[in-house]
Design a protein around this motif. Structure first.
Motif, PDB file in Angstrom:
ATOM      1  N   TRP A  26      -0.818  11.056  -4.273  1.00  0.00           N
ATOM      2  CA  TRP A  26      -1.301  10.759  -2.917  1.00  0.00           C
ATOM      3  C   TRP A  26      -0.308  11.251  -1.871  1.00  0.00           C
ATOM      4  CZ3 TRP A  26      -6.178   9.423  -2.625  1.00  0.00           C
ATOM      5  CH2 TRP A  26      -6.707   8.903  -1.441  1.00  0.00           C
ATOM      6  N   PRO A  27      -0.770  11.906  -0.808  1.00  0.00           N
ATOM      7  CA  PRO A  27       0.155  12.492   0.171  1.00  0.00           C
ATOM      8  C   PRO A  27       0.740  11.504   1.168  1.00  0.00           C
ATOM      9  CG  PRO A  27      -2.106  12.977   0.784  1.00  0.00           C
ATOM     10  CD  PRO A  27      -2.171  12.291  -0.547  1.00  0.00           C
ATOM     11  N   ARG A  28       0.297  10.249   1.127  1.00  0.00           N
ATOM     12  CA  ARG A  28       0.827   9.206   2.010  1.00  0.00           C
ATOM     13  C   ARG A  28       1.260   8.007   1.160  1.00  0.00           C
ATOM     14  NH1 ARG A  28      -4.042  10.689   4.591  1.00  0.00           N
ATOM     15  NH2 ARG A  28      -5.125   8.858   3.822  1.00  0.00           N
ATOM     16  N   PRO A  29       1.981   7.061   1.757  1.00  0.00           N
ATOM     17  CA  PRO A  29       2.284   5.844   1.016  1.00  0.00           C
ATOM     18  C   PRO A  29       1.006   5.202   0.498  1.00  0.00           C
ATOM     19  CG  PRO A  29       3.587   5.928   3.022  1.00  0.00           C
ATOM     20  CD  PRO A  29       2.610   7.070   3.103  1.00  0.00           C
ATOM     21  N   VAL A  30       1.024   4.722  -0.734  1.00  0.00           N
ATOM     22  CA  VAL A  30      -0.199   4.195  -1.344  1.00  0.00           C
ATOM     23  C   VAL A  30       0.143   3.061  -2.299  1.00  0.00           C
ATOM     24  CG1 VAL A  30      -0.189   5.800  -3.316  1.00  0.00           C
ATOM     25  CG2 VAL A  30      -2.371   4.874  -2.475  1.00  0.00           C
ATOM     26  N   LEU A  31      -0.780   2.124  -2.428  1.00  0.00           N
ATOM     27  CA  LEU A  31      -0.700   1.032  -3.393  1.00  0.00           C
ATOM     28  C   LEU A  31      -1.916   1.135  -4.297  1.00  0.00           C
ATOM     29  CD1 LEU A  31       0.356  -1.813  -4.389  1.00  0.00           C
ATOM     30  CD2 LEU A  31      -1.196  -2.797  -2.675  1.00  0.00           C
ATOM     31  N   ASN A 114      -8.089  -2.481   3.607  1.00  0.00           N
ATOM     32  CA  ASN A 114      -8.604  -1.365   4.394  1.00  0.00           C
ATOM     33  C   ASN A 114      -7.929  -1.244   5.753  1.00  0.00           C
ATOM     34  OD1 ASN A 114     -10.517   0.848   4.464  1.00  0.00           O
ATOM     35  ND2 ASN A 114     -11.639  -0.292   6.031  1.00  0.00           N
ATOM     36  N   GLN A 115      -7.170  -2.266   6.133  1.00  0.00           N
ATOM     37  CA  GLN A 115      -6.544  -2.248   7.457  1.00  0.00           C
ATOM     38  C   GLN A 115      -5.019  -2.332   7.366  1.00  0.00           C
ATOM     39  OE1 GLN A 115      -8.201  -1.736  10.150  1.00  0.00           O
ATOM     40  NE2 GLN A 115     -10.320  -2.157   9.589  1.00  0.00           N
ATOM     41  N   MET A 116      -4.441  -2.075   6.187  1.00  0.00           N
ATOM     42  CA  MET A 116      -2.986  -2.137   6.066  1.00  0.00           C
ATOM     43  C   MET A 116      -2.313  -1.077   6.932  1.00  0.00           C
ATOM     44  SD  MET A 116      -2.273  -3.003   2.037  1.00  0.00           S
ATOM     45  CE  MET A 116      -0.485  -2.891   2.263  1.00  0.00           C
ATOM     46  N   PHE A 117      -1.159  -1.420   7.460  1.00  0.00           N
ATOM     47  CA  PHE A 117      -0.409  -0.492   8.297  1.00  0.00           C
ATOM     48  C   PHE A 117       0.536   0.373   7.468  1.00  0.00           C
ATOM     49  CE2 PHE A 117      -1.564  -3.884  11.219  1.00  0.00           C
ATOM     50  CZ  PHE A 117      -2.015  -3.178  12.315  1.00  0.00           C
ATOM     51  N   SER A 118       0.975  -0.146   6.327  1.00  0.00           N
ATOM     52  CA  SER A 118       2.058   0.508   5.592  1.00  0.00           C
ATOM     53  C   SER A 118       1.597   1.450   4.500  1.00  0.00           C
ATOM     54  CB  SER A 118       2.978  -0.553   4.974  1.00  0.00           C
ATOM     55  OG  SER A 118       2.244  -1.414   4.113  1.00  0.00           O
ATOM     56  N   ALA A 119       0.348   1.352   4.033  1.00  0.00           N
ATOM     57  CA  ALA A 119      -0.081   2.165   2.894  1.00  0.00           C
ATOM     58  C   ALA A 119      -1.601   2.198   2.781  1.00  0.00           C
ATOM     59  CB  ALA A 119       0.503   1.621   1.589  1.00  0.00           C
ATOM     60  N   ASP A 120      -2.100   3.282   2.207  1.00  0.00           N
ATOM     61  CA  ASP A 120      -3.475   3.293   1.734  1.00  0.00           C
ATOM     62  C   ASP A 120      -3.533   2.467   0.453  1.00  0.00           C
ATOM     63  OD1 ASP A 120      -4.578   5.083   3.679  1.00  0.00           O
ATOM     64  OD2 ASP A 120      -3.704   6.777   2.608  1.00  0.00           O
ATOM     65  N   VAL A 121      -4.737   2.067   0.050  1.00  0.00           N
ATOM     66  CA  VAL A 121      -4.916   1.321  -1.190  1.00  0.00           C
ATOM     67  C   VAL A 121      -5.992   1.995  -2.022  1.00  0.00           C
ATOM     68  CG1 VAL A 121      -5.529  -0.879  -2.263  1.00  0.00           C
ATOM     69  CG2 VAL A 121      -4.239  -0.850  -0.122  1.00  0.00           C
ATOM     70  N   ASP A 274      -2.923  -6.240  15.286  1.00  0.00           N
ATOM     71  CA  ASP A 274      -2.155  -7.095  14.397  1.00  0.00           C
ATOM     72  C   ASP A 274      -3.025  -8.135  13.724  1.00  0.00           C
ATOM     73  OD1 ASP A 274       0.179  -5.819  14.807  1.00  0.00           O
ATOM     74  OD2 ASP A 274       0.892  -7.155  16.384  1.00  0.00           O
ATOM     75  N   SER A 275      -4.219  -8.384  14.267  1.00  0.00           N
ATOM     76  CA  SER A 275      -5.096  -9.372  13.658  1.00  0.00           C
ATOM     77  C   SER A 275      -5.777  -8.851  12.416  1.00  0.00           C
ATOM     78  CB  SER A 275      -6.175  -9.805  14.668  1.00  0.00           C
ATOM     79  OG  SER A 275      -5.583 -10.449  15.771  1.00  0.00           O
ATOM     80  N   LEU A 276      -5.653  -7.573  12.125  1.00  0.00           N
ATOM     81  CA  LEU A 276      -6.367  -6.979  10.999  1.00  0.00           C
ATOM     82  C   LEU A 276      -5.489  -6.849   9.771  1.00  0.00           C
ATOM     83  CD1 LEU A 276      -8.375  -4.245  12.860  1.00  0.00           C
ATOM     84  CD2 LEU A 276      -9.168  -6.458  12.051  1.00  0.00           C
ATOM     85  N   GLY A 277      -4.698  -7.850   9.508  1.00  0.00           N
ATOM     86  CA  GLY A 277      -3.953  -7.846   8.261  1.00  0.00           C
ATOM     87  C   GLY A 277      -2.554  -7.294   8.377  1.00  0.00           C
ATOM     88  N   GLY A 278      -2.062  -7.039   9.599  1.00  0.00           N
ATOM     89  CA  GLY A 278      -0.713  -6.527   9.754  1.00  0.00           C
ATOM     90  C   GLY A 278       0.307  -7.646   9.644  1.00  0.00           C
ATOM     91  N   PRO A 279       1.565  -7.337   9.860  1.00  0.00           N
ATOM     92  CA  PRO A 279       2.613  -8.327   9.697  1.00  0.00           C
ATOM     93  C   PRO A 279       2.430  -9.545  10.594  1.00  0.00           C
ATOM     94  CG  PRO A 279       3.546  -6.117   9.829  1.00  0.00           C
ATOM     95  CD  PRO A 279       2.100  -5.997  10.174  1.00  0.00           C
ATOM     96  N   ASN A 280       1.728  -9.378  11.718  1.00  0.00           N
ATOM     97  CA  ASN A 280       1.564 -10.505  12.642  1.00  0.00           C
ATOM     98  C   ASN A 280       0.227 -11.201  12.488  1.00  0.00           C
ATOM     99  OD1 ASN A 280       4.061  -9.885  13.833  1.00  0.00           O
ATOM    100  ND2 ASN A 280       3.089  -8.295  15.065  1.00  0.00           N
TER     101      ASN A 280
END
Length: 286
Positions: A26-31, A114-121, A274-280
């Protein structure tokens, strides 16, 4: 970032291997998340850095318990672990009986993935159908990819599942056919079957059936992985699939609205991104 749900219509056409190899390229960060109710394969097949065993107690089950305090990037990654080679994974349930403890987690987990900021899943959802417990997670995905072989029975089940699934998901649909690189006529026959259907499957890929390459994702590989047909075909699929899911779709906004009705946060309310699953952001436990 985006959630790609991978599943099969029947049997074991190689969804887990396909998910792992695509994640590795995967070309981006991924889980890579194991969301198969049948139980985890990754904890058995793969190892942590240094050849150490993976922790089978850290993954989807531990996340279900922790989710009562909310879901977000930090929580999800805290219940993930790294394979030898650097790929982040979330280990699935050890036994099918543990699925009962998942409760209402599937839908909020899918939306958060589907809304993670740090990685695709990339979610390995195993066998999928209208009554599958993980269907709410699949419904949250930006792309749903069914994996099949070029055999008659596998294609028949693929047709049946696509015809049913199209009424339950709004995401883009794709198909990966796992077949011998030398038997392209069989792959073309699968494309012909899809062309004859009314289901809009615009994205189609041929992943090489390659036991030598697949052995690297089963802890038994030897030689040069990069020279295998599996890697050569998977590289193109990973690049194209990652590009397809890079941009948000109306489906994403619909899912966000379902999670945060108008006036309760999210993109249509006060909460913002931030309401969509981000750190906040937090999910209420269900």
């Amino acid at each position: 970032m985006a959630l790609v749900a991978m599943a099969s219509a029947k049997g074991s056409p190689g969804v887990t291997t396909a998910g792992l190899v695509l994640g590795a390229l995967w070309p981006r960060p991924v889980l890579v998340a194991e969301c198969d109710p049948a139980g985890s394969d990754v904890a058995i097949r793969m190892t942590a850095p240094g050849g150490q065993p993976l922790n089978s107690d850290r993954g989807l089950v531990s996340l279900a318990a922790a989710s009562r305090k909310g879901l977000g990037d930090d929580v999800i990654m805290a219940h993930s672990q790294q394979l030898d080679g650097g790929l982040d994974v979330m280990i699935g349930v050890r036994t099918p009986e543990q699925i009962g403890g998942m409760g209402g987690l599937w839908q909020p987990l899918g939306i958060t993935f589907n809304q993670m900021f740090s990685a695709d899943v990339i979610a390995d959802c195993g066998r999928i159908g209208p009554a599958s417990p993980q269907l709410p997670l699949v419904q949250a995905a930006r792309m749903v990819v069914l994996v099949c072989t070029a055999t008659g029975s596998s294609v028949a089940h693929l047709r049946e599942r696509l015809s049913s699934l199209v009424h339950h998901v709004d995401a883009k649909l794709g198909v990966i056919v796992v077949a011998d690189p030398k038997k392209r006529d069989g792959v073309k026959q699968v494309w012909s079957v899809l062309d004859a259907m009314s289901v809009p499957v615009q994205h189609r890929w041929h992943l090489a059936y390659d036991p030598v390459g697949a052995a690297f994702f089963d802890g038994r590989g030897q030689g040069r992985l990069d020279r295998t047909p599996l890697i050569r075909t998977a590289s193109d699929i990973a690049a194209e699939l990652a590009a397809l899911v890079a941009m948000p779709t109306q489906h994403d906004f619909d899912m966000a609205e379902a999670a945060f009705p108008h006036g309760q946060g999210g993109p249509h309310g006060e909460g913002g991104p931030d309401s969509l699953g981000g750190p906040n952001g937090e999910w209420e436990g269900r």
